[in-house]
Design an enzyme around this catalytic site. Structure first.
Site: not given
Ligand code: GCU
Length: 690
Positions: A404, A347, A330, A376, A297, A171
């Site tokens: 990412e 958020r 986490r 993020d 998520e 991922e």
């Protein structure tokens, strides 16, 4: 186990050897080296008959290096240093479990280590100094006592056992498949994993989580009937002083345990976890513990049972406590099904809102793992206020080595400077403790935890897709060991250990990499606004791609202005999550640092930044400059033809061409978007794409 430690990185035509090629060992390998002590000075009756695996590693490295480079391993065993002629390098090992070592510069260079782990780190410390460790005056930083600042220095692998239909095998992996897993199980051939362990050990990494935090059923079974596979991996990491961790599903009692609930307060659930932990440690006595992504998520968590995250984390913590295990829990918990019309939900606030009420309730062997920023891993975010808000909790900071949101290992983006900024950020102002201090247990009330990052390695021949992305992996280990290191010096180490001593190569690689992070920022989302990436894959520009999605990552551009009002006065109140002075610095657009302006404020396009230019002009200037910088990087690299491995050269050129193409796309979409929205032309009359 002794003697079969891998002491080289594979270079079998298809795998590039990364840092630590044989050449890097020449200075040590061409000298007379003595190892004194056996790391087993415990009383004879308690002494283990087996050599400590890390000490075996040190000997194997020295044996290989001295054989290759003509030196000698002149004495091993206890108390044998007074040889004639004397050794050039003496490694003295105590029998402790510590990772520290002291270097003295006398007739011989002497490394005195607390124990085998310290000896491994001390040896690499000497290797990093190259020839300068042995000739002339002692180099700066060579001698004295060296101890890791962060007790845990961990890499998380987001590796799936199988190829996931959307996410692929790794991922957010940009370097091919997993080096551990293939087709639902552990690879038979772990040579690559062993070389990886060696690379990590050389940078000071001491913990690895071997599977994705998004745990599917097949990975959940690693905790039960897949345990032998985890044990084999632990054998690969153990000789390098690295402990193995597993990401587990909070729903494991249901998914693989056959129970009907995962309720943390349920007795059967407690018993199930305790027995699972007993089995793990019976099989892997030095196992590290669990990493958990819960209620995040779509991952299962305690909320389903009306319990909170302290209940959830303590459930696992109590199961692993008898074995000395740790739970990395986490804090990446937020509503990923937000309605974009709802302007009250922010958020950025989520982690702090969820976790600060729980401060003081987590068991001692729980570490709350907090992403560096509140959203993020964007190219620029403020430091997460949660890092400064849990004085009674062990808090680790999580970084992202895999790129990412920073070019996906197609763009050069050396992240050392970004991490250095995060780790040296002073949440309570200056003077005052840093984020690194908090993680290391030197913040207010805090206890030691460490730093964690998501790995960027896969089965790609260059390890990381972009050969220059290896520097990020290296830098993470080094900054975790010592957050005060200058990231440019760290890059310099990596360059010398990878490409050798050619000064022309070093200066060019610095030219390409030193400012690559801010260059990437220049041509992508401006002034801390974040995202503007294509949804899903997160590669390339799409300014409004996330604007009307449930993910909570909006920029709110209209014809007058852009940015998110996170002030206490008129916005979401997020600034109030910071202690003084930042709560006030960020509250006002007059004092907010330019690079974070749009993270905290919604301002007109014509708002004048502290730099003197307007927001819209800043976007034009930085985007045009960013592409020019990428062109300069490519030109600089082109001069290296013939000086670096042609395979590396070819791969870097190919990636630089893609970086340029992508940077142009970013520039043109961003400048066009801002021009169309604002109607304000470039002050310098340069052509944009209206
Ligand atoms: C990001 C990333 C996900 C990942 C998540 C996490 O959202 O895109 O792929 O699972 O972070 O950190 O858990």
């Amino acid at each position: 186990m002794t003697g079969d430690v891998t002491t080289t990185t594979p270079d079998e035509g298809w795998v590039h050897p990364a840092w630590l090629p044989a050449e890097a060992w020449r200075p040590v390998g061409s000298r007379r080296v003595a190892v004194v002590g056996d790391g087993r000075d415990a009383p004879a009756d308690t002494r283990s008959t087996q050599e400590h695996p890390v000490l075996a590693t040190v000997r194997a490295e020295l044996r290989a290096a001295t054989q290759r480079w003509g030196g000698a391993l002149v004495a091993t065993g206890r108390g044998a240093a007074d040889l004639d002629p004397g050794p050039d390098l003496v490694l003295v090992v105590g029998d402790g479990a510590g990772e520290a070592f002291t270097v003295d510069h006398g007739p011989a260079l002497t490394v005195t280590a607390d124990g085998p782990l310290g000896l491994l780190h001390g040896l690499h410390h000497v290797v990093r100094h190259g020839e300068a460790a042995f000739v002339g005056a002692p180099a700066a930083g060579l001698t004295g006592r060296h101890a890791p600042v962060q007790p845990v220095r961990m890499l998380d692998h987001w590796d799936n056992l199988e190829v996931h239909p959307v996410m692929g095998q790794v991922e957010r992996g940009y370097a091919g498949g997993s080096i551990f897993w293939d087709d639902g199980r552990l690879r038979d051939d772990l040579a690559r994993a062993a070389s990886y362990a060696r690379l990590l050990g050389s940078t000071g990494i001491n913990a690895v989580a071997v599977n994705n935090v998004n745990v599917h059923r097949v990975e959940a079974r690693l905790l039960t009937d897949g345990l032998d596979q985890v044990a084999r991996l632990a054998e690969v990491f153990r000789p390098w002083g690295i402990r193995t961790y597993l990401s587990v599903s909070f729903a494991a009692p249901v998914v693989v345990g056959g129970l009907t609930t995962s309720d943390p307060l349920d007795e059967d659930v407690r018993r199930w976890w305790a027995e699972a932990a007993d089995r793990v440690w019976a099989r892997i006595p030095d196992f590290g513990g669990f990493v958990v992504k819960a209620d995040s998520e779509g991952q299962p968590g305690p909320f389903a049972y009306g319990r909170d995250h302290a209940d959830g984390a303590n459930l696992l913590a109590r199961a692993v406590a008898p074995h000395g295990g740790t739970v990395f829990w986490r804090a990446f918990v937020y509503d990923h099904q937000q309605d974009w019309r709802d302007r009250t939900t922010d958020r950025a606030r989520a982690a702090h809102d969820h976790f600060t009420p729980l401060d003081g309730r987590f068991d001692d062997n729980v570490v709350v793992q907090v992403k560096q920023g509140p959203i993020d891993f964007q190219v620029r975010e403020p430091v997460s206020p949660l890092l400064a808000a849990m004085p009674a909790t062990r808090v680790a900071v999580e970084l992202q080595v895999t790129q990412e949101y920073t070019g996906q290992q197609r763009h050069v983006c050396y992240l050392g400077p970004a991490w250095s900024q995060v780790l040296s950020f002073q949440p309570w102002g200056s003077p005052g403790p840093t984020v690194a201090d908090v993680a290391a247990g030197h913040g207010p009330g805090a206890r030691a935890a460490g730093v964690v990052a998501v790995s960027n390695v896969g089965d790609d021949p260059f390890w990381t897709g972009h050969p220059l992305a290896q520097a990020n992996l290296y830098a993470f280990g080094r900054l975790a060991w010592d957050p005060a290191l200058d990231p440019t010096d760290v890059l310099d180490e990596w360059i010398r250990l990878t490409f050798g001593d050619d000064p022309a190569v070093a200066s060019t690689v610095h030219e390409v990499m030193d400012e690559s992070w801010t260059t990437y920022e220049d041509y992508t989302a401006p002034l801390g606004i974040g995202f503007m990436v294509r949804p899903g894959g997160h590669y390339g520009p799409d300014v409004d791609g996330y604007e009307y999605t449930p993910w909570g990552t909006y920029h709110f551009a209209d014809r007058d202005g852009i940015g998110v009002d996170r002030t206490r006065a008129t916005g979401t109140g997020f600034t109030g999550q910071y202690p003084s002075p930042w709560r006030d610095v960020y509250e006002s657009p007059e004092t907010c640092p330019d690079e974070l302006l749009l993270f905290f404020h919604h301002v007109p396009y014509t708002h004048r930044l502290r730099s003197g230019v307007t927001v819209v002009q800043h976007v034009y200037d930085t985007h045009l400059r960013g592409v020019e910088r990428v062109e300069e990087m490519a030109q600089a690299w082109a001069e290296l033809a013939g000086r670096v491995d042609p395979r590396v050269d070819a791969r870097v050129r190919e990636r630089l061409a893609e970086q340029r193409r992508s940077a142009v796309e970013w520039r043109d979409q961003l400048t066009t978007y801002f021009l169309r929205k604002s109607g304000v032309p470039d002050e310098h009359g340069r052509p944009l794409y209206p």
